[in-house]
Motif scaffolding. Structure first.
Motif, PDB file in Angstrom:
ATOM      1  N   THR A  40       0.830  -1.206   0.000  1.00 52.60           N
ATOM      2  CA  THR A  40       0.000   0.000   0.000  1.00 52.60           C
ATOM      3  C   THR A  40       0.867   1.261   0.000  1.00 52.60           C
ATOM      4  N   ILE A  41       1.940   1.243   0.787  1.00 53.77           N
ATOM      5  CA  ILE A  41       2.851   2.398   0.824  1.00 53.77           C
ATOM      6  C   ILE A  41       3.511   2.605  -0.533  1.00 53.77           C
ATOM      7  N   VAL A  42       3.931   1.515  -1.164  1.00 52.13           N
ATOM      8  CA  VAL A  42       4.549   1.605  -2.486  1.00 52.13           C
ATOM      9  C   VAL A  42       3.580   2.228  -3.483  1.00 52.13           C
ATOM     10  N   PHE A  43       2.345   1.729  -3.483  1.00 51.18           N
ATOM     11  CA  PHE A  43       1.362   2.160  -4.465  1.00 51.18           C
ATOM     12  C   PHE A  43       0.911   3.596  -4.248  1.00 51.18           C
ATOM     13  N   ARG A  44       0.733   3.988  -3.008  1.00 53.50           N
ATOM     14  CA  ARG A  44       0.146   5.297  -2.719  1.00 53.50           C
ATOM     15  C   ARG A  44       1.166   6.399  -2.473  1.00 53.50           C
ATOM     16  N   VAL A  45       2.408   6.025  -2.175  1.00 54.24           N
ATOM     17  CA  VAL A  45       3.399   7.062  -1.830  1.00 54.24           C
ATOM     18  C   VAL A  45       4.655   6.983  -2.711  1.00 54.24           C
ATOM     19  N   CYS A  46       5.331   5.837  -2.703  1.00 56.99           N
ATOM     20  CA  CYS A  46       6.646   5.753  -3.344  1.00 56.99           C
ATOM     21  C   CYS A  46       6.571   5.820  -4.868  1.00 56.99           C
ATOM     22  N   LEU A  47       5.702   5.006  -5.484  1.00 57.19           N
ATOM     23  CA  LEU A  47       5.589   5.016  -6.945  1.00 57.19           C
ATOM     24  C   LEU A  47       5.102   6.365  -7.483  1.00 57.19           C
ATOM     25  N   PRO A  48       4.101   7.013  -6.858  1.00 58.57           N
ATOM     26  CA  PRO A  48       3.723   8.352  -7.339  1.00 58.57           C
ATOM     27  C   PRO A  48       4.891   9.344  -7.298  1.00 58.57           C
ATOM     28  N   ALA A  49       5.716   9.265  -6.248  1.00 62.48           N
ATOM     29  CA  ALA A  49       6.879  10.154  -6.162  1.00 62.48           C
ATOM     30  C   ALA A  49       7.860   9.871  -7.295  1.00 62.48           C
ATOM     31  N   MET A  50       8.080   8.585  -7.586  1.00 62.77           N
ATOM     32  CA  MET A  50       9.001   8.217  -8.658  1.00 62.77           C
ATOM     33  C   MET A  50       8.489   8.705 -10.010  1.00 62.77           C
ATOM     34  N   LEU A  51       7.203   8.517 -10.286  1.00 64.76           N
ATOM     35  CA  LEU A  51       6.634   8.944 -11.568  1.00 64.76           C
ATOM     36  C   LEU A  51       6.640  10.465 -11.682  1.00 64.76           C
ATOM     37  N   PHE A  52       6.382  11.141 -10.573  1.00 66.39           N
ATOM     38  CA  PHE A  52       6.431  12.602 -10.568  1.00 66.39           C
ATOM     39  C   PHE A  52       7.810  13.098 -10.999  1.00 66.39           C
ATOM     40  N   LEU A  53       8.857  12.538 -10.399  1.00 67.22           N
ATOM     41  CA  LEU A  53      10.216  12.979 -10.725  1.00 67.22           C
ATOM     42  C   LEU A  53      10.619  12.580 -12.141  1.00 67.22           C
ATOM     43  N   ASN A  54      10.184  11.400 -12.591  1.00 65.80           N
ATOM     44  CA  ASN A  54      10.501  10.979 -13.960  1.00 65.80           C
ATOM     45  C   ASN A  54       9.989  11.990 -14.974  1.00 65.80           C
ATOM     46  N   VAL A  55       8.781  12.494 -14.745  1.00 61.36           N
ATOM     47  CA  VAL A  55       8.199  13.472 -15.662  1.00 61.36           C
ATOM     48  C   VAL A  55       8.855  14.838 -15.474  1.00 61.36           C
ATOM     49  N   TYR A  56       9.021  15.247 -14.224  1.00 62.89           N
ATOM     50  CA  TYR A  56       9.567  16.578 -13.950  1.00 62.89           C
ATOM     51  C   TYR A  56      10.983  16.744 -14.496  1.00 62.89           C
ATOM     52  N   LYS A  57      11.748  15.653 -14.545  1.00 65.60           N
ATOM     53  CA  LYS A  57      13.144  15.733 -14.973  1.00 65.60           C
ATOM     54  C   LYS A  57      13.326  15.692 -16.490  1.00 65.60           C
ATOM     55  N   ILE A  58      12.225  15.621 -17.249  1.00 66.14           N
ATOM     56  CA  ILE A  58      12.339  15.685 -18.704  1.00 66.14           C
ATOM     57  C   ILE A  58      12.998  17.004 -19.085  1.00 66.14           C
ATOM     58  N   ASP A  59      14.043  16.940 -19.890  1.00 68.99           N
ATOM     59  CA  ASP A  59      14.835  18.135 -20.189  1.00 68.99           C
ATOM     60  C   ASP A  59      14.158  19.073 -21.175  1.00 68.99           C
ATOM     61  N   ASN A  60      13.876  18.569 -22.361  1.00 71.97           N
ATOM     62  CA  ASN A  60      13.392  19.464 -23.421  1.00 71.97           C
ATOM     63  C   ASN A  60      12.408  18.718 -24.315  1.00 71.97           C
ATOM     64  N   ILE A  61      11.203  19.258 -24.454  1.00 70.23           N
ATOM     65  CA  ILE A  61      10.191  18.631 -25.305  1.00 70.23           C
ATOM     66  C   ILE A  61       9.934  19.418 -26.577  1.00 70.23           C
ATOM     67  N   GLY A  62      10.643  20.512 -26.734  1.00 69.72           N
ATOM     68  CA  GLY A  62      10.366  21.402 -27.870  1.00 69.72           C
ATOM     69  C   GLY A  62      10.759  20.839 -29.222  1.00 69.72           C
ATOM     70  N   ASP A  63      11.807  20.012 -29.276  1.00 68.21           N
ATOM     71  CA  ASP A  63      12.326  19.541 -30.558  1.00 68.21           C
ATOM     72  C   ASP A  63      11.919  18.099 -30.885  1.00 68.21           C
ATOM     73  N   VAL A  64      10.938  17.573 -30.155  1.00 68.61           N
ATOM     74  CA  VAL A  64      10.586  16.170 -30.317  1.00 68.61           C
ATOM     75  C   VAL A  64       9.399  16.006 -31.262  1.00 68.61           C
ATOM     76  N   SER A  65       9.509  15.026 -32.162  1.00 65.50           N
ATOM     77  CA  SER A  65       8.389  14.661 -33.028  1.00 65.50           C
ATOM     78  C   SER A  65       7.428  13.776 -32.245  1.00 65.50           C
ATOM     79  N   PHE A  66       6.137  14.055 -32.379  1.00 61.10           N
ATOM     80  CA  PHE A  66       5.154  13.338 -31.580  1.00 61.10           C
ATOM     81  C   PHE A  66       4.502  12.175 -32.325  1.00 61.10           C
TER      82      PHE A  66
END
Length: 329
Positions: A40-66
């Motif tokens: 429960t701790i992993v699902f509700r606390v640790c994994l959300p923190a990991m996913l948050f940082l994974n997204v926040y640390k994206i460097d640059n999205i301006g030059d990427v083809s979608f």
């Protein structure tokens, strides 16, 4: 051979952590009650923190083809839709159907995908995979909520309101959305020449990093502690089906179609991110989610273990083939 060696090196630490969790259970260090609470701790606390940082640390999205993102999302949704009638034929158990459906479309992209993309195509592969994760992880979790809602252990059908509530309150989705919002703020700050960053709030950022770093090892230990060899024989048909789909059919479809129709428009970095998306094993987070939503967490755990072991060969095979046809140079 290099691809196979890398694949084995990538998945062996995961397997060994699961084995350690199983050993700790056997000697009494991780009893069942503790494992459930830790899940429960992993699902509700640790994994959300990991996913948050994974997204926040994206460097640059301006030059990427979608284009590759649209392709990836379309394939995932199609696999989800096609798998619904298939899992209904494989098993009559509602909880097992939900776990099998997760295994069909939901890969371990958050845990293995980005390091794998880096190994296959360097920093460019990481940038492309990180951006893809910001889109696919919410989709994975949304479809997972739908899967576990429409197929439940008690056989009750969830209504639209219940499914939507499960989606908007899912901690993993909220973690990614919070990361996207913070990333957008960071981009706006850069454009406005504002120097402030979330990392400047050192105590908060450190706590997020601690939780993020805890997510993977704790979830794998708990998975091992909940693994039951006795369940393998009774779930043999489901395990064989889920493993074959996850490490065989899905990589062949996702990467084969991309090569046939988009080999001239997708770069090596795009293909590296698609390997990470389609050829990696079932997401470890599928187990705590199955437990939280009262689905078949035992089968979900079995599928994570077996697909992780066999994914070493599937990742090695597709990486070798893509290198052989010149995608990776």
């Amino acid at each position: 051979m290099e691809s196979l060696v890398f694949s084995i090196n990538a998945v062996m630490p995961i397997v060994l952590m699961v084995v350690l969790g199983y050993f700790l259970k056997k000697i009494g260090f991780m009893p069942q009650d503790f494992s459930k609470k830790a899940n429960t701790i992993v699902f509700r606390v640790c994994l959300p923190a990991m996913l948050f940082l994974n997204v926040y640390k994206i460097d640059n999205i301006g030059d990427v083809s979608f284009g590759y993102i649209i392709y990836a999302v379309a394939v995932v949704v199609c696999i989800f839709a096609v798998s619904i009638p298939l899992v209904m034929k494989v098993t009559g158990n509602g909880g097992s159907r939900g776990a099998l459906l997760q295994a069909s479309f939901r890969s371990n992209f958050a845990l293995i995908g980005i390091p794998l993309a880096q190994s296959l195509y360097g920093d460019e592969g990481v940038a492309v995979a990180a951006l893809l994760s910001a889109v696919t992880i919410p989709i994975f979790n949304t479809l997972a909520v739908v899967s576990l809602s429409i197929f439940s252990k008690d056989g009750k059908k969830a209504g639209v309101k219940s499914i939507l509530h499960g989606i908007v309150t899912n901690p993993l989705i909220l973690g990614v959305l919070a990361g996207c919002f913070s990333l957008l703020l960071r981009i706006l700050f850069v454009k406005a020449d504002i120097s402030f960053r979330l990392s400047d709030i050192t105590p908060v950022y450190k706590v997020l990093e601690y939780l993020s770093n805890t997510a993977t090892p704790l979830s794998l230990l708990v998975l091992g502690a909940q693994f039951e060899f006795s369940a393998v024989s009774s779930l043999k048909k489901e395990i064989i089906y889920g493993t074959l789909v996850r490490v065989g059919i899905v990589p062949a479809l996702g990467l084969g179609l991309a090569y046939l129709f988009f080999k001239d428009s997708f770069t090596g970095a795009h293909f590296a991110s698609l390997v990470a998306l389609f050829a990696t094993p079932v997401a470890v987070s599928s187990v705590p989610m199955a437990q939280e939503m009262k689905s078949d967490a035992v089968l979900a755990g079995q599928l994570v273990v077996f697909t992780t072991v066999f994914s070493a060969f599937s990742v090695g095979a597709v990486s070798f083939l893509l290198k052989w046809v010149g995608v990776f140079g």
